[in-house]
Design a protein around this motif. Sequence first.
Motif, PDB file in Angstrom:
ATOM      1  N   TRP A  25     -14.299 -51.448 110.304  1.00 43.11           N
ATOM      2  CA  TRP A  25     -13.220 -52.374 109.949  1.00 43.11           C
ATOM      3  C   TRP A  25     -12.233 -51.608 109.082  1.00 43.11           C
ATOM      4  O   TRP A  25     -12.557 -51.185 107.972  1.00 43.11           O
ATOM      5  CB  TRP A  25     -13.773 -53.582 109.191  1.00 43.11           C
ATOM      6  CG  TRP A  25     -12.752 -54.656 108.884  1.00 43.11           C
ATOM      7  CD1 TRP A  25     -11.439 -54.484 108.557  1.00 43.11           C
ATOM      8  CD2 TRP A  25     -12.972 -56.069 108.883  1.00 43.11           C
ATOM      9  NE1 TRP A  25     -10.819 -55.702 108.355  1.00 43.11           N
ATOM     10  CE2 TRP A  25     -11.740 -56.688 108.546  1.00 43.11           C
ATOM     11  CE3 TRP A  25     -14.081 -56.870 109.125  1.00 43.11           C
ATOM     12  CZ2 TRP A  25     -11.601 -58.074 108.444  1.00 43.11           C
ATOM     13  CZ3 TRP A  25     -13.941 -58.246 109.023  1.00 43.11           C
ATOM     14  CH2 TRP A  25     -12.721 -58.846 108.694  1.00 43.11           C
ATOM     15  N   LYS A  78     -17.980 -59.111 114.426  1.00 43.62           N
ATOM     16  CA  LYS A  78     -17.922 -57.638 114.423  1.00 43.62           C
ATOM     17  C   LYS A  78     -19.318 -57.036 114.333  1.00 43.62           C
ATOM     18  O   LYS A  78     -19.682 -56.136 115.100  1.00 43.62           O
ATOM     19  CB  LYS A  78     -17.068 -57.175 113.248  1.00 43.62           C
ATOM     20  CG  LYS A  78     -17.148 -55.677 112.969  1.00 43.62           C
ATOM     21  CD  LYS A  78     -16.592 -55.369 111.597  1.00 43.62           C
ATOM     22  CE  LYS A  78     -16.897 -53.951 111.164  1.00 43.62           C
ATOM     23  NZ  LYS A  78     -18.329 -53.682 110.939  1.00 43.62           N
ATOM     24  N   VAL A  99     -12.569 -53.492 114.159  1.00 46.71           N
ATOM     25  CA  VAL A  99     -11.540 -54.417 113.666  1.00 46.71           C
ATOM     26  C   VAL A  99     -10.475 -53.642 112.902  1.00 46.71           C
ATOM     27  O   VAL A  99     -10.794 -52.803 112.056  1.00 46.71           O
ATOM     28  CB  VAL A  99     -12.143 -55.504 112.744  1.00 46.71           C
ATOM     29  CG1 VAL A  99     -11.044 -56.399 112.169  1.00 46.71           C
ATOM     30  CG2 VAL A  99     -13.167 -56.351 113.492  1.00 46.71           C
TER      31      VAL A  99
END
Length: 278
Positions: A35, A187, A194
């Motif tokens: 992320w 996720k 992400v």
Amino acid sequence: MTHIIEVKNLKYKYDEEASTYTLDDVTFHVKQGEWLSIIGHNGSGKSTTVRLIDGLLEAESGEIIIDGELLTPENVWEKRRQIGMVFQNPDNQFVGATVEDDVAFGLENQGIPLEDMRSRVREALDLVGMAEFKTREPARLSGGQKQRVAIAGVVALRPNIIILDEATSMLDPEGRLELIRIVKDIKDRHQMTVISITHDLDEVALSDRVMVLKQGKIESISSPAELFMRTDLQELGMDRPFSVELAERLRQKGIDLPLCYFTEEELEDTLWELLSNK
């Protein structure tokens, strides 16, 4: 961990006659399952960056490599299938008369068989907690519910990468936190990558790394903890976390706290431990 996205020496400007670039020689990577948050003032190049990655814009120079392949005009549509984007205003993404119709729309365009489509829609709506609203009109939902449906529409397509372009900015604090926790769960469950453009502290805190853009250049890439300890956060368009402010005031009062970033829960635990040892 492999790099699912590599950006090399990217240059872009909206006006060919302009003397300055919106993005100027930008290079970074994103790991599979990571992320990455992107922050910076308006006009720093955040949205331009993700629109170039998604092929909505074409760079003047530089390379974008997605899952090992160079992004080109010839394969841009194929590469877009690996990327799902959720924008700031979910109303701009709705096309179906009902929630389940809307989530199914992208699957229909990809020619997914009916039974598989129904299964994917059901699973995606369950993931975002919107299964009971499947027959509702999207226009009658709250802002947070609309964003959940928008995310469900993306998740149903099973992309490798989800891009959140200030997707939580129109929600209240509780709605923002709930939505990013849903994204974090998706996720982790599906090992999706992400990228989020955000000004929200909670969203940044859940990310693995944070990239700061300033006037079209990368100012820094760090962990959220390293970022939150900076004294110039307001200059980057962000507030200092409450726990950082409180820890600093406690140190000024003589409490022996380590000079590092604490979440609110970690600060509470550390203070209890210090008090119990007295």
